[in-house]
Motif scaffolding. Sequence first.
Motif, PDB file in Angstrom:
ATOM      1  N   LEU A  40       0.837  -1.205   0.000  1.00  0.00           N
ATOM      2  CA  LEU A  40       0.000   0.000   0.000  1.00  0.00           C
ATOM      3  C   LEU A  40       0.872   1.255   0.000  1.00  0.00           C
ATOM      4  O   LEU A  40       1.963   1.254   0.579  1.00  0.00           O
ATOM      5  CB  LEU A  40      -0.896   0.017   1.240  1.00  0.00           C
ATOM      6  N   ASP A 126      -9.518  -4.472   3.297  1.00  0.00           N
ATOM      7  CA  ASP A 126     -10.244  -3.209   3.101  1.00  0.00           C
ATOM      8  C   ASP A 126     -10.104  -2.312   4.323  1.00  0.00           C
ATOM      9  O   ASP A 126      -9.872  -1.105   4.202  1.00  0.00           O
ATOM     10  CB  ASP A 126     -11.741  -3.492   2.865  1.00  0.00           C
ATOM     11  N   ARG A 129      -6.595  -0.925   4.556  1.00  0.00           N
ATOM     12  CA  ARG A 129      -6.377   0.110   3.550  1.00  0.00           C
ATOM     13  C   ARG A 129      -7.013   1.423   4.017  1.00  0.00           C
ATOM     14  O   ARG A 129      -6.403   2.508   3.933  1.00  0.00           O
ATOM     15  CB  ARG A 129      -6.982  -0.310   2.214  1.00  0.00           C
ATOM     16  N   ALA A 130      -8.209   1.322   4.553  1.00  0.00           N
ATOM     17  CA  ALA A 130      -8.894   2.521   5.043  1.00  0.00           C
ATOM     18  C   ALA A 130      -8.095   3.173   6.164  1.00  0.00           C
ATOM     19  O   ALA A 130      -7.943   4.402   6.203  1.00  0.00           O
ATOM     20  CB  ALA A 130     -10.291   2.143   5.534  1.00  0.00           C
ATOM     21  N   ARG A 133      -4.974   4.970   4.866  1.00  0.00           N
ATOM     22  CA  ARG A 133      -5.300   6.251   4.240  1.00  0.00           C
ATOM     23  C   ARG A 133      -5.688   7.286   5.287  1.00  0.00           C
ATOM     24  O   ARG A 133      -5.387   8.469   5.146  1.00  0.00           O
ATOM     25  CB  ARG A 133      -6.420   6.048   3.219  1.00  0.00           C
ATOM     26  N   ARG A 134      -6.362   6.826   6.331  1.00  0.00           N
ATOM     27  CA  ARG A 134      -6.812   7.744   7.362  1.00  0.00           C
ATOM     28  C   ARG A 134      -5.655   8.246   8.218  1.00  0.00           C
ATOM     29  O   ARG A 134      -5.529   9.430   8.495  1.00  0.00           O
ATOM     30  CB  ARG A 134      -7.837   7.017   8.233  1.00  0.00           C
ATOM     31  N   GLU A 655     -11.331   9.683   3.816  1.00  0.00           N
ATOM     32  CA  GLU A 655     -10.268   8.751   3.437  1.00  0.00           C
ATOM     33  C   GLU A 655     -10.643   7.327   3.824  1.00  0.00           C
ATOM     34  O   GLU A 655     -10.374   6.369   3.101  1.00  0.00           O
ATOM     35  CB  GLU A 655      -8.942   9.132   4.106  1.00  0.00           C
ATOM     36  N   GLU A 656     -11.266   7.195   4.987  1.00  0.00           N
ATOM     37  CA  GLU A 656     -11.674   5.871   5.442  1.00  0.00           C
ATOM     38  C   GLU A 656     -12.727   5.284   4.501  1.00  0.00           C
ATOM     39  O   GLU A 656     -12.686   4.111   4.162  1.00  0.00           O
ATOM     40  CB  GLU A 656     -12.243   5.993   6.868  1.00  0.00           C
ATOM     41  N   GLY A 659     -11.132   4.326   1.420  1.00  0.00           N
ATOM     42  CA  GLY A 659     -10.277   3.167   1.686  1.00  0.00           C
ATOM     43  C   GLY A 659     -11.028   1.856   1.713  1.00  0.00           C
ATOM     44  O   GLY A 659     -10.598   0.876   1.103  1.00  0.00           O
TER      45      GLY A 659
END
Lengths: 664, 148
Positions: A40, A126, A129-130, A133-134, A655-656, A659
């Motif tokens: 990521l 998932d 990833r969220a 990004r958060r 972002e979440e 994500g």
Amino acid sequence: MSPRDESMSSVRVGVYVCHCGTNIAGTIHINNVVQFSAALPNVALAREYKYMCSDPGQELIRKDIQDYKLDRIIVAACSPCLHERTFRHATEEGGLNPYYFQMVNVREHDSWVHTDKIAATEKAKDLIRAAVRRVRLHRPLERRRVAIKSEVLVVGGGIAGIHAALTLANAGKHVYLVEREPTIGGHMAQFDKTFPTLDCAACILTPKMTAVKTHPNIMLWTLSEVTQVQGYVGNYTVAVRRKPRYVLEDLCVGCLECIEACVYKQARVPDEFNLGLSKRKPIYISFPQAVPQVVVIDPETCIEFKSGKCKKTCVEVCGERNAIDFQQREEIKTIEVGTIILATGFEVFDAGRIPYYGYGVYPNVCTALEVERLTNASGPTGGEILLRDGRKPKSVGIIHCVGSRDEHTNRYCSRVCCMYSLKLAHLIKEKTDAEVYNFYIDMRTPGKAFEEFYNRVAGEGTHLIRGKVADVYPAPDGDGRLILQVEDTLLSMVRKIPVDLVVLATGLEPQRDAQEVRRLFNIGCSTEGYFLERHPKLAPVNTFTDGIFLAGCCQGPKDIPDTVAQAGAAAAESLALVDAGFVELEPNTAHVLEEVCSGCRTCIPVCPYQAISFVHEKNKAEVNEVLCKGCGTCVAACPSGSIQQNLFEDQQIFEEIGGVLAYA
Amino acid sequence: MPELFEPKIVAFFCNWCTYLAADLAGTSRIKYAPNARVIRVMCSGRVDPQFVLEAFARGADGVLIGGCHPGDCHYQEGNYSALRRFRLLRRLLKDMGIEEERFRLEWISASEGDKVRAVINDMVEKVRELGPLAKSPAVGRPLEEIAA
């Protein structure tokens, strides 16, 4: 690229995926998740470990922050409710701000609730990833420190509240003990003997009751109820309604002459303490050892209150002591406390709800608590167990699990009934020499010296019959006996056993007003209606509202030893907070971005805490961070996006969302 | 509609009731459909309508908001704000061609682990029947345009 985007691109995230033994690794393909995480954007390091919460697991985070120059940490493990604090701490120890951390719940929300391993693994990816990004957008934050008041409020004056109050008072804390009845003591004061030691309840309870009254650090308010609770941990403002007793506590010496002198020569009012088995006068004291040792006037039945034309012989005999005051009014007291212990107890199951046991229909069907009063030396019969017509019973049937372990009433086990039924069997046998039959579903005697007590009672010749009584009806020959029909599951036959007295071992239920009380204190209830603890094992006396603790049966059925232990634990938790002198609050408050605020004031009415004010000079809204509790409702309401909530900024949540929905 | 369409549900759960209910479902090992992705917020009142729009625009087939029962909000009345916004937003979404079943608000208390299962399973089934939002004939405009 905005400056923030630019700084984001250099962020170095460390992702840690916990196996939690096989709890997570058994369902989620950890390897796959780690490989995915490593690829990521911004992820500098992705690792797996068997137990991230262990010391070596935390050490890993600390070391990697140094070695790999990580500046954000993600742990995919259990619920943040369990270990968010642990990992924030580890992040801090590694030299980062603790809020440069985000937790991903892949256990409670993933591996434990899904069976499809591929789907569960995809879900974990998932969520990670969220989080990655958060977490890039996280800002350094500081926990707010606020001073904590050292006074403690204990609600409920049963054995739980008494023990908690005394423990705190002995530690030098000022305690308000609020009880709604005229006396403290609770249900324990109504019992005769206590299992399994058979020591008398009054002998062990009343010294503690007196200690409460005389303790310089305890302010005891009986006939009082909490009506309002405001504030937060360390700083609660509580309103208490003190109902009039019509007798001045400071002046009454407890001589009880007024009761004797009352114009009612005979006691006519059903006595609540004796469950209506005896009568009292309109001026009365609940029981001889009541604390405070002060009489109370019941305005519902007192002639002076009804007609205003009483001779007031009570006032006459009280004489110069002048303790009786018919003009006394209800008072609202406001107190400030740091922590609150709820010890509001239980209610006995209403046996009338099971019609086939005939409670309220046949006079010789009574509840176990009624038998407690009968067998108590200060009870209505002076300690004799008698039928309603005054005869001694020759045979007694005790039915277990009335209102417990039953699809139609309560599914749960009330925990104390088997033991108190055995105790009553012993006491009844001792006092009346009757044949005693105990009808049980399962005999549950787990506890110190409980099984030994069961063996002792069984050895005394009590008939223990395994089976649920299906019906209670009068014997057809009209001799006044009652027949218990039961399927004896050990003999595999239906039996009909005639007895003189039927005792219903009624279970425990939440207080009738438990729902209102929990709303008052902003805590939760479990499905059965008992107050919900923060964690069933690790935080059994805490609630989800900081600074509010639970003790005794308000949290669930339990016996006296467990109640006292829990009350001690609640007192200790309370002390731990109070003694620290301050409390740290989450920094998740809202704040206004002045440059974008248009001064529309949409936010002001949505705040339940009046934390937002309007600054006229600037034409902007302003959030008072001390009053803000961090719900974020104003943030969602702001039409211009000019209020932000720490830890839950719009951009972080966007972002979440992106994500969890970005397909890899 | 593909036979094995797995809807993506974005769920906003409040920290005090529904998130804990989902934790309880976990500790009770209650099994339910793996389609929902939970985003934790302190209160259902924090759920900005933009979050819901963003989720649909980014490809969610359904959005679920979970909050405390009326009268039980940890912050007194945040869930009422959520309810008001939900009602308005659902009408707006309907006008945009997003079926009502795709957007739900549920009151789930901390002790209702089983309700988490029931609600998520039910929502997944209903959304699965509707099919993917992106291919829904009801949505006239391409997704990118909405997202922009």
